[in-house]
Design a protein around this motif. Structure first.
Motif, PDB file in Angstrom:
ATOM      1  N   ALA A   1      31.216  -1.309 -12.514  1.00 53.76           N
ATOM      2  CA  ALA A   1      30.453  -2.152 -13.442  1.00 53.76           C
ATOM      3  C   ALA A   1      29.683  -3.179 -12.631  1.00 53.76           C
ATOM      4  CB  ALA A   1      31.390  -2.853 -14.412  1.00 53.76           C
ATOM      5  N   LEU A   2      28.406  -3.321 -12.953  1.00 56.82           N
ATOM      6  CA  LEU A   2      27.586  -4.331 -12.270  1.00 56.82           C
ATOM      7  C   LEU A   2      27.090  -5.316 -13.319  1.00 56.82           C
ATOM      8  CD1 LEU A   2      26.681  -1.247 -10.999  1.00 56.82           C
ATOM      9  CD2 LEU A   2      25.977  -2.840  -9.227  1.00 56.82           C
ATOM     10  N   LEU A   3      27.285  -6.601 -13.048  1.00 60.79           N
ATOM     11  CA  LEU A   3      26.906  -7.638 -14.013  1.00 60.79           C
ATOM     12  C   LEU A   3      25.522  -8.166 -13.676  1.00 60.79           C
ATOM     13  CD1 LEU A   3      29.954  -7.340 -14.352  1.00 60.79           C
ATOM     14  CD2 LEU A   3      30.103  -9.819 -14.626  1.00 60.79           C
ATOM     15  N   GLY A   4      24.575  -8.039 -14.637  1.00 62.42           N
ATOM     16  CA  GLY A   4      23.219  -8.498 -14.420  1.00 62.42           C
ATOM     17  C   GLY A   4      22.365  -7.359 -13.894  1.00 62.42           C
ATOM     18  N   ALA A   5      21.126  -7.277 -14.352  1.00 62.45           N
ATOM     19  CA  ALA A   5      20.215  -6.212 -13.908  1.00 62.45           C
ATOM     20  C   ALA A   5      19.088  -6.773 -13.062  1.00 62.45           C
ATOM     21  CB  ALA A   5      19.654  -5.454 -15.109  1.00 62.45           C
ATOM     22  N   GLY A   6      19.398  -7.765 -12.207  1.00 64.93           N
ATOM     23  CA  GLY A   6      18.399  -8.322 -11.297  1.00 64.93           C
ATOM     24  C   GLY A   6      18.350  -7.521 -10.006  1.00 64.93           C
ATOM     25  N   PRO A   7      17.544  -7.987  -9.046  1.00 68.62           N
ATOM     26  CA  PRO A   7      17.376  -7.247  -7.787  1.00 68.62           C
ATOM     27  C   PRO A   7      18.692  -6.966  -7.060  1.00 68.62           C
ATOM     28  CG  PRO A   7      15.813  -9.069  -7.928  1.00 68.62           C
ATOM     29  CD  PRO A   7      16.701  -9.186  -9.118  1.00 68.62           C
ATOM     30  N   ALA A   8      19.659  -7.884  -7.115  1.00 71.36           N
ATOM     31  CA  ALA A   8      20.921  -7.673  -6.387  1.00 71.36           C
ATOM     32  C   ALA A   8      21.681  -6.492  -6.972  1.00 71.36           C
ATOM     33  CB  ALA A   8      21.775  -8.946  -6.442  1.00 71.36           C
ATOM     34  N   SER A   9      21.861  -6.479  -8.286  1.00 71.36           N
ATOM     35  CA  SER A   9      22.591  -5.374  -8.913  1.00 71.36           C
ATOM     36  C   SER A   9      21.830  -4.062  -8.791  1.00 71.36           C
ATOM     37  CB  SER A   9      22.842  -5.666 -10.398  1.00 71.36           C
ATOM     38  OG  SER A   9      23.843  -6.641 -10.557  1.00 71.36           O
ATOM     39  N   LEU A  10      20.507  -4.120  -8.916  1.00 67.78           N
ATOM     40  CA  LEU A  10      19.723  -2.875  -8.830  1.00 67.78           C
ATOM     41  C   LEU A  10      19.865  -2.266  -7.436  1.00 67.78           C
ATOM     42  CD1 LEU A  10      16.534  -3.960 -10.824  1.00 67.78           C
ATOM     43  CD2 LEU A  10      18.245  -2.268 -11.540  1.00 67.78           C
TER      44      LEU A  10
ATOM     45  N   LEU B   1       8.865  -1.473 -13.622  1.00 68.34           N
ATOM     46  CA  LEU B   1       8.652  -0.149 -13.014  1.00 68.34           C
ATOM     47  C   LEU B   1       9.726   0.123 -11.958  1.00 68.34           C
ATOM     48  CD1 LEU B   1       6.767   2.353 -12.437  1.00 68.34           C
ATOM     49  CD2 LEU B   1       5.607   0.914 -10.766  1.00 68.34           C
ATOM     50  N   GLU B   2       9.978  -0.892 -11.148  1.00 65.53           N
ATOM     51  CA  GLU B   2      10.965  -0.723 -10.080  1.00 65.53           C
ATOM     52  C   GLU B   2      12.376  -0.556 -10.664  1.00 65.53           C
ATOM     53  OE1 GLU B   2      10.466  -2.504  -5.822  1.00 65.53           O
ATOM     54  OE2 GLU B   2      11.207  -4.008  -7.183  1.00 65.53           O
ATOM     55  N   ALA B   3      12.678  -1.355 -11.673  1.00 67.72           N
ATOM     56  CA  ALA B   3      13.996  -1.225 -12.316  1.00 67.72           C
ATOM     57  C   ALA B   3      14.143   0.161 -12.948  1.00 67.72           C
ATOM     58  CB  ALA B   3      14.169  -2.318 -13.372  1.00 67.72           C
TER      59      ALA B   3
ATOM     60  N   PHE C   1       0.838  -1.204   0.000  1.00 61.12           N
ATOM     61  CA  PHE C   1       0.000   0.000   0.000  1.00 61.12           C
ATOM     62  C   PHE C   1       0.877   1.261   0.000  1.00 61.12           C
ATOM     63  CE2 PHE C   1      -1.711   3.393   2.704  1.00 61.12           C
ATOM     64  CZ  PHE C   1      -2.794   3.783   1.931  1.00 61.12           C
ATOM     65  N   ALA C   2       1.871   1.292   0.882  1.00 57.97           N
ATOM     66  CA  ALA C   2       2.729   2.493   0.985  1.00 57.97           C
ATOM     67  C   ALA C   2       3.541   2.691  -0.291  1.00 57.97           C
ATOM     68  CB  ALA C   2       3.658   2.358   2.193  1.00 57.97           C
ATOM     69  N   MET C   3       4.063   1.599  -0.837  1.00 59.04           N
ATOM     70  CA  MET C   3       4.918   1.732  -2.027  1.00 59.04           C
ATOM     71  C   MET C   3       4.083   2.091  -3.263  1.00 59.04           C
ATOM     72  SD  MET C   3       7.784   1.542  -0.827  1.00 59.04           S
ATOM     73  CE  MET C   3       8.401   1.982  -2.430  1.00 59.04           C
ATOM     74  N   GLU C   4       2.902   1.519  -3.371  1.00 57.06           N
ATOM     75  CA  GLU C   4       2.048   1.885  -4.521  1.00 57.06           C
ATOM     76  C   GLU C   4       1.676   3.368  -4.460  1.00 57.06           C
ATOM     77  OE1 GLU C   4       0.094  -2.466  -5.548  1.00 57.06           O
ATOM     78  OE2 GLU C   4      -1.102  -1.034  -4.449  1.00 57.06           O
ATOM     79  N   ALA C   5       1.427   3.867  -3.247  1.00 56.25           N
ATOM     80  CA  ALA C   5       1.105   5.295  -3.107  1.00 56.25           C
ATOM     81  C   ALA C   5       2.303   6.139  -3.546  1.00 56.25           C
ATOM     82  CB  ALA C   5       0.727   5.603  -1.660  1.00 56.25           C
ATOM     83  N   ALA C   6       3.506   5.725  -3.145  1.00 55.73           N
ATOM     84  CA  ALA C   6       4.705   6.505  -3.495  1.00 55.73           C
ATOM     85  C   ALA C   6       4.950   6.476  -5.003  1.00 55.73           C
ATOM     86  CB  ALA C   6       5.913   5.953  -2.740  1.00 55.73           C
ATOM     87  N   TYR C   7       4.750   5.323  -5.627  1.00 53.60           N
ATOM     88  CA  TYR C   7       4.933   5.249  -7.097  1.00 53.60           C
ATOM     89  C   TYR C   7       3.828   6.040  -7.798  1.00 53.60           C
ATOM     90  CZ  TYR C   7       8.885   2.059  -7.287  1.00 53.60           C
ATOM     91  OH  TYR C   7      10.149   1.527  -7.193  1.00 53.60           O
ATOM     92  N   ALA C   8       2.594   5.932  -7.317  1.00 55.00           N
ATOM     93  CA  ALA C   8       1.488   6.640  -7.970  1.00 55.00           C
ATOM     94  C   ALA C   8       1.717   8.149  -7.931  1.00 55.00           C
ATOM     95  CB  ALA C   8       0.165   6.286  -7.288  1.00 55.00           C
ATOM     96  N   LYS C   9       2.355   8.634  -6.873  1.00 56.88           N
ATOM     97  CA  LYS C   9       2.604  10.077  -6.745  1.00 56.88           C
ATOM     98  C   LYS C   9       3.952  10.454  -7.356  1.00 56.88           C
ATOM     99  CE  LYS C   9      -0.277  11.185  -2.826  1.00 56.88           C
ATOM    100  NZ  LYS C   9      -0.657  10.305  -1.753  1.00 56.88           N
TER     101      LYS C   9
ATOM    102  N   PRO D   1      15.485  -5.261 -18.098  1.00 57.47           N
ATOM    103  CA  PRO D   1      16.094  -5.367 -16.774  1.00 57.47           C
ATOM    104  C   PRO D   1      15.132  -6.003 -15.763  1.00 57.47           C
ATOM    105  CG  PRO D   1      15.227  -3.162 -17.085  1.00 57.47           C
ATOM    106  CD  PRO D   1      14.924  -3.923 -18.366  1.00 57.47           C
ATOM    107  N   GLY D   2      15.606  -6.214 -14.557  1.00 63.42           N
ATOM    108  CA  GLY D   2      14.744  -6.717 -13.481  1.00 63.42           C
ATOM    109  C   GLY D   2      15.081  -8.149 -13.088  1.00 63.42           C
ATOM    110  N   GLY D   3      15.844  -8.869 -13.931  1.00 60.33           N
ATOM    111  CA  GLY D   3      16.170 -10.266 -13.616  1.00 60.33           C
ATOM    112  C   GLY D   3      14.895 -11.077 -13.436  1.00 60.33           C
ATOM    113  N   LEU D   4      14.910 -11.976 -12.469  1.00 61.31           N
ATOM    114  CA  LEU D   4      13.757 -12.867 -12.270  1.00 61.31           C
ATOM    115  C   LEU D   4      12.526 -12.119 -11.753  1.00 61.31           C
ATOM    116  CD1 LEU D   4      15.749 -15.877 -10.833  1.00 61.31           C
ATOM    117  CD2 LEU D   4      14.392 -15.918 -12.939  1.00 61.31           C
ATOM    118  N   ASN D   5      12.706 -10.909 -11.248  1.00 58.35           N
ATOM    119  CA  ASN D   5      11.538 -10.100 -10.887  1.00 58.35           C
ATOM    120  C   ASN D   5      10.698  -9.792 -12.124  1.00 58.35           C
ATOM    121  OD1 ASN D   5      11.112  -9.640  -8.229  1.00 58.35           O
ATOM    122  ND2 ASN D   5      12.243  -7.722  -8.117  1.00 58.35           N
ATOM    123  N   THR D   6      11.371  -9.704 -13.269  1.00 59.64           N
ATOM    124  CA  THR D   6      10.652  -9.444 -14.526  1.00 59.64           C
ATOM    125  C   THR D   6      10.232 -10.747 -15.196  1.00 59.64           C
ATOM    126  OG1 THR D   6      11.852  -7.380 -14.856  1.00 59.64           O
ATOM    127  CG2 THR D   6      10.862  -8.369 -16.824  1.00 59.64           C
TER     128      THR D   6
END
Ligand code: FAD
Ligand code: SF4
Length: 451
Positions: A149-158, A200-202, A122-130, A180-185
């Motif tokens: 240099a960061l290898l891979g664009a998953g949650p760890a590198s982000l 969106l998060e990436a 709820f809090a994060m959706e409000a922050a993204y919506a605004k 991007p996003g790795g397995l989150n995507t």
């Protein structure tokens, strides 16, 4: 190679990708629902929920802020600990982490634990919506002139790149895929989170000023030694390797596909899938096996059977995930292994043998072979590793399926190289990758600035 500085990945997802057919199991709370739920919290001192969170979010504090209508301040508290907080709210196994530790579990049972994940969402959706997330992260420090240099664009590198960028370092992420996003995507089950949320998060992290180069496979397009020469530090966030196989006869037939590859098709590609498939078999007993089985059922495959070589008590899939699969109509066949895939060009059946333990060793029962029809087989027998890539960085050691790191810093045997996420922990959750990415960033910052 494609270099991105301004970002619009969500529009690259095909609108007809199969995942859009799934109902969201994480619907958003209304403000009234969120405030009422937040008011149930006891704001515990030394809150066990916070201790159970790998990113140590100050849960009592953010819930109190929601209870007083201060939603953006709640989001700031969350983001200060976890930059991937939107995805974690949706995909974390909260039942075994924060919510599993909530004191309500040990009271009289009249009330459930606080729905921490839904409040965070709820809090994060409000922050993204605004469009407020970047401003909640505070100002970036002055440039240090250091390049990472960061290898891979998953949650760890982000997570690592976000922290380093806020500390004034210049970050370049090299990603082999187009998105991007790795397995989150491309991995997380669509009823938990669809690919556009991962993107969106990436995009938010990239918006902080992180450069992303997609279509770059390190080890093929770029040499590790060149990265070490060009950059002040390197972060390995490449995750696990390709889907594993069993090496039984017939495994090359069409219709037999790795589970992660199949889920990627469901989440990010637009092809019509599974048409004419009446029976699908999923081989494996972990969370990925459960996910793919539930996704196949959700996409209308009439009969989905999970085949696992041991008993239910040996399955590594979470109990609540197994329950979900049963509820979705997935059939479980324990104590069986595939011995042969049959078909002409394309799989049409699978020969299974029964198994049993003899003197602690798993053996096939002689004469127990039987065929089950199947037009699709998803192999969820684990993922390989990227050992060759990681050890191509001089001094980096690889043992027991992961890069050897100092658990407090992510430091490897090469002073310039750090690692985090699945490549360093052998395969855990998004929240672990996030925690490890941030931890490594703090250590890299100390190394680069001498602070
Ligand atoms: C099917 C599935 C479902 C899951 N569901 C959940 C869930 O519900 N909840 C949860 O918390 N966790 C879940 N996980 C686990 C979670 O997704 C991972 O722990 C997390 O994504 C690890 O993050 P990472 O950044 O380490 O790696 P990844 O997310 O794997 O990202 C690594 C990135 O590196 C890139 N890469 C690899 N090699 C190279 C190279 N040579 N050059 C350039 N780029 C490269 C890859 O393309 C990828 O984008 C799931 C995992 C799977 C497989
Ligand atoms: S343990 Fe439960 S009640 Fe206590 S602070 Fe955490 S969420 Fe609130």
């Amino acid at each position: 190679m494609h270099v991105t500085t301004t970002i619009s990945f969500q529009s690259q997802l095909p609108g007809d990708r199969p995942e859009v057919r799934f109902k969201d199991h994480h619907p958003s709370l209304t403000e009234r629902e969120a405030v009422l739920e937040a008011r149930r919290c006891l704001y515990c001192f030394d809150a066990p929920c916070q201790q159970a969170c790998p990113t140590s979010i100050d849960i009592a504090s953010f819930i109190r802020k929601i209870s007083t209508g201060n939603t953006l301040a709640a989001a700031r508290t969350i983001l200060s600990a976890n930059i991937n907080a939107l995805s974690c709210a949706r995909v974390c196994p909260t039942q075994v982490l924060c919510e599993g530790a909530c004191v309500y579990n040990h009271r009289d049972g009249s009330q459930p634990p606080i729905h921490i994940g839904r409040l965070q969402q709820f809090a994060m959706e409000a922050a993204y919506a605004k469009n407020a997330v970047a401003s909640l992260l505070g100002d970036k420090r002055a440039s240090t002139g250091k390049k990472i240099a960061l290898l891979g664009a998953g949650p760890a590198s982000l997570a690592c790149a976000a922290e380093l960028t806020l500390r004034g370092h210049q970050c370049v992420i090299l990603e082999q895929r187009a998105l991007p996003g790795g397995l989150n995507t491309n991995g997380v089950a669509p009823y938990k989170m669809k690919a556009d949320v991962g993107l969106l998060e990436a995009e938010m992290v990239l918006g902080l000023g992180v450069e992303l180069r997609t279509g770059v496979t390190v080890g093929k397009d770029v040499k590790p030694e060149d990265l070490l020469a060009e950059y002040d530090a390197v972060f390995l966030g490449v995750g696990l390797g390709p889907d594993g196989r069993l090496a039984v006869p017939g495994e090359e037939l069409a219709g037999i596909i790795g589970a992660v590859e199949l889920i990627d098709q469901v989440k990010t590609r637009g092809q019509p899938l599974f048409e004419g498939v009446a029976h699908a078999v999923v081989v494996g007993g972990g969370n990925t096996a459960i996910d793919v089985a539930r996704e196949l059922r959700g996409l209308g495959v009439p009969e989905v059977t999970m085949v696992y070589r041991r008993g239910p008590e040996h399955m590594s899939a979470y109990a609540h995930e197994q329950d979900g699969a049963r509820h979705d109509g997935v059939r479980f066949l324990h104590w069986h292994v595939p011995v042969r895939f049959n078909g002409e060009g394309k799989v049409s059946s699978l020969t299974l043998a029964r198994t049993r333990l003899e003197d602690g060793r798993l053996r096939n029962v002689p004469g127990s072979e039987a065929d089950v029809p199947c037009e699709l087989v998803a192999m969820a027998v684990g993922q390989g590793t990227l050992k060759d890539l990681c050890t191509a960085f001089a001094g980096v050691d690889f043992r027991d399926g992961h890069v050897v790191v100092d658990p407090d810093t992510g430091a490897t045997g090469n002073a310039k190289v750090f690692a985090g996420g699945d490549v360093a922990n052998g395969g855990k959750e998004v929240v672990n990758a996030t925690a490890e990415g941030k931890r490594a960033a703090l250590a890299m910052d100390r190394m680069l600035t001498g602070a």
